[in-house]
Design a protein around this motif. Structure first.
Motif, PDB file in Angstrom:
ATOM      1  N   LYS A  49     -27.756   0.512  22.530  1.00 18.26           N
ATOM      2  CA  LYS A  49     -26.733   0.079  21.591  1.00 18.26           C
ATOM      3  C   LYS A  49     -27.287  -0.969  20.633  1.00 18.26           C
ATOM      4  N   LEU A  50     -27.191  -0.711  19.353  1.00 20.44           N
ATOM      5  CA  LEU A  50     -27.679  -1.644  18.341  1.00 20.44           C
ATOM      6  C   LEU A  50     -26.783  -2.878  18.278  1.00 20.44           C
ATOM      7  N   MET A  51     -27.426  -4.059  18.237  1.00 21.13           N
ATOM      8  CA  MET A  51     -26.663  -5.309  18.159  1.00 21.13           C
ATOM      9  C   MET A  51     -26.989  -6.119  16.910  1.00 21.13           C
ATOM     10  N   LEU A 157     -26.547 -12.893   5.342  1.00 29.53           N
ATOM     11  CA  LEU A 157     -25.972 -12.489   6.628  1.00 29.53           C
ATOM     12  C   LEU A 157     -24.914 -11.444   6.346  1.00 29.53           C
ATOM     13  N   PHE A 158     -24.972 -10.307   7.056  1.00 28.78           N
ATOM     14  CA  PHE A 158     -24.095  -9.180   6.766  1.00 28.78           C
ATOM     15  C   PHE A 158     -23.468  -8.646   8.054  1.00 28.78           C
ATOM     16  N   ASP A 159     -22.169  -8.434   8.019  1.00 27.76           N
ATOM     17  CA  ASP A 159     -21.439  -7.858   9.160  1.00 27.76           C
ATOM     18  C   ASP A 159     -21.187  -6.379   8.896  1.00 27.76           C
ATOM     19  N   TYR A 160     -21.655  -5.539   9.813  1.00 22.00           N
ATOM     20  CA  TYR A 160     -21.439  -4.095   9.712  1.00 22.00           C
ATOM     21  C   TYR A 160     -20.396  -3.664  10.738  1.00 22.00           C
ATOM     22  N   SER A 165     -21.190   6.733  13.865  1.00 21.30           N
ATOM     23  CA  SER A 165     -22.636   6.881  14.078  1.00 21.30           C
ATOM     24  C   SER A 165     -23.321   5.652  14.661  1.00 21.30           C
ATOM     25  N   HIS A 166     -22.654   4.481  14.627  1.00 18.48           N
ATOM     26  CA  HIS A 166     -23.295   3.284  15.176  1.00 18.48           C
ATOM     27  C   HIS A 166     -22.248   2.233  15.539  1.00 18.48           C
ATOM     28  N   PRO A 167     -22.579   1.339  16.476  1.00 21.44           N
ATOM     29  CA  PRO A 167     -21.661   0.255  16.839  1.00 21.44           C
ATOM     30  C   PRO A 167     -21.693  -0.843  15.785  1.00 21.44           C
ATOM     31  N   ALA A 168     -20.799  -1.795  15.899  1.00 23.47           N
ATOM     32  CA  ALA A 168     -20.825  -2.950  15.004  1.00 23.47           C
ATOM     33  C   ALA A 168     -22.109  -3.738  15.247  1.00 23.47           C
ATOM     34  N   PHE A 169     -22.710  -4.245  14.164  1.00 26.68           N
ATOM     35  CA  PHE A 169     -23.919  -5.052  14.313  1.00 26.68           C
ATOM     36  C   PHE A 169     -24.026  -6.023  13.157  1.00 26.68           C
TER      37      PHE A 169
END
Length: 214
Positions: A49-51, A157-160, A165-169
């Motif tokens: 899981k991408l963080m 700094l960026f909030d995704y 396709s991907h978790p929040a990171f």
């Protein structure tokens, strides 16, 4: 990197829609076999899981900082200064503005539009994201006091958000024109099962710290 202002880009999009012609704008990394491999590893679960993602581009040289060489014969007789200025406020002939235009808001997009965009395109290609929902940035002129009015150091700094396709990171992004370490660029993807670094090659390293038993 194709336009200077957002409204210019919207006009390009509208022209493409009206003419129904194919329009391709290159952003380097999205056509790289290296980034395609990173995409396969990431989407195959290589780091879990991408963080967080760290991205950087350190351009520690005069040319890297847009201090381009000015030809000795440069002048209004050899350069179309009037046409170059376009819609910008008219000024007297300035060879620095003409040859080092990236350093000025009148003609370029500064660090964000000139270099951040390439890091974003590589990141979005790998993870399949469309962009962040929250942004904070800071920076300033720290070294190249040459008359430019765009930062030579920029941190973002960026909030995704979470998507299919991907978790929040979170993304930490840096472009640095200061004197210092060797010029380099890259990404570090930190996941629950490991770390993937993308630069001149792609490497996978140890998993995330062990959790407490139980």
């Amino acid at each position: 990197p194709m336009v200077q202002h957002i409204e210019d880009g919207m006009a390009v999009v509208e022209a493409q829609r009206q003419t129904n012609r194919i329009l391709q704008v290159g952003s380097q990394r999205v056509s790289s076999i290296l980034y395609k491999k990173a995409q396969e590893l990431y989407r195959g679960g290589a780091i879990g899981k991408l963080m967080m993602v760290e991205a950087w581009w350190d351009r520690n040289s005069a040319v890297g900082a847009w201090e381009y060489t000015i030809p000795p014969d440069a002048g209004t007789g050899t350069c179309d200064w009037e046409r170059f200025q376009g819609r910008a406020q008219k000024t007297e002939w300035d060879p620095k503005r003409f040859f080092r235009w990236r350093c000025y808001q009148d003609y370029g997009t500064g660090v964000a539009g000139d270099l951040f965009v390439h890091l974003f395109s590589g990141l979005h290609f790998i993870v399949g994201s469309l962009g962040p929902t929250r942004v904070m940035a800071t920076g300033g002129l720290r070294f190249w006091n040459d008359g430019r009015d765009v930062p030579d150091l920029l941190l973002g700094l960026f909030d995704y958000p979470q998507t299919a396709s991907h978790p929040a990171f979170n993304l930490v992004l840096r472009v640095n024109f200061e004197c210092g370490a060797k010029e380099n660029y890259g990404f570090r993807f930190t996941g629950s099962e490991g770390i993937m670094t993308v630069g001149d090659n792609v490497t996978l390293t140890a998993a995330a710290p062990e959790k407490e038993p139980g």
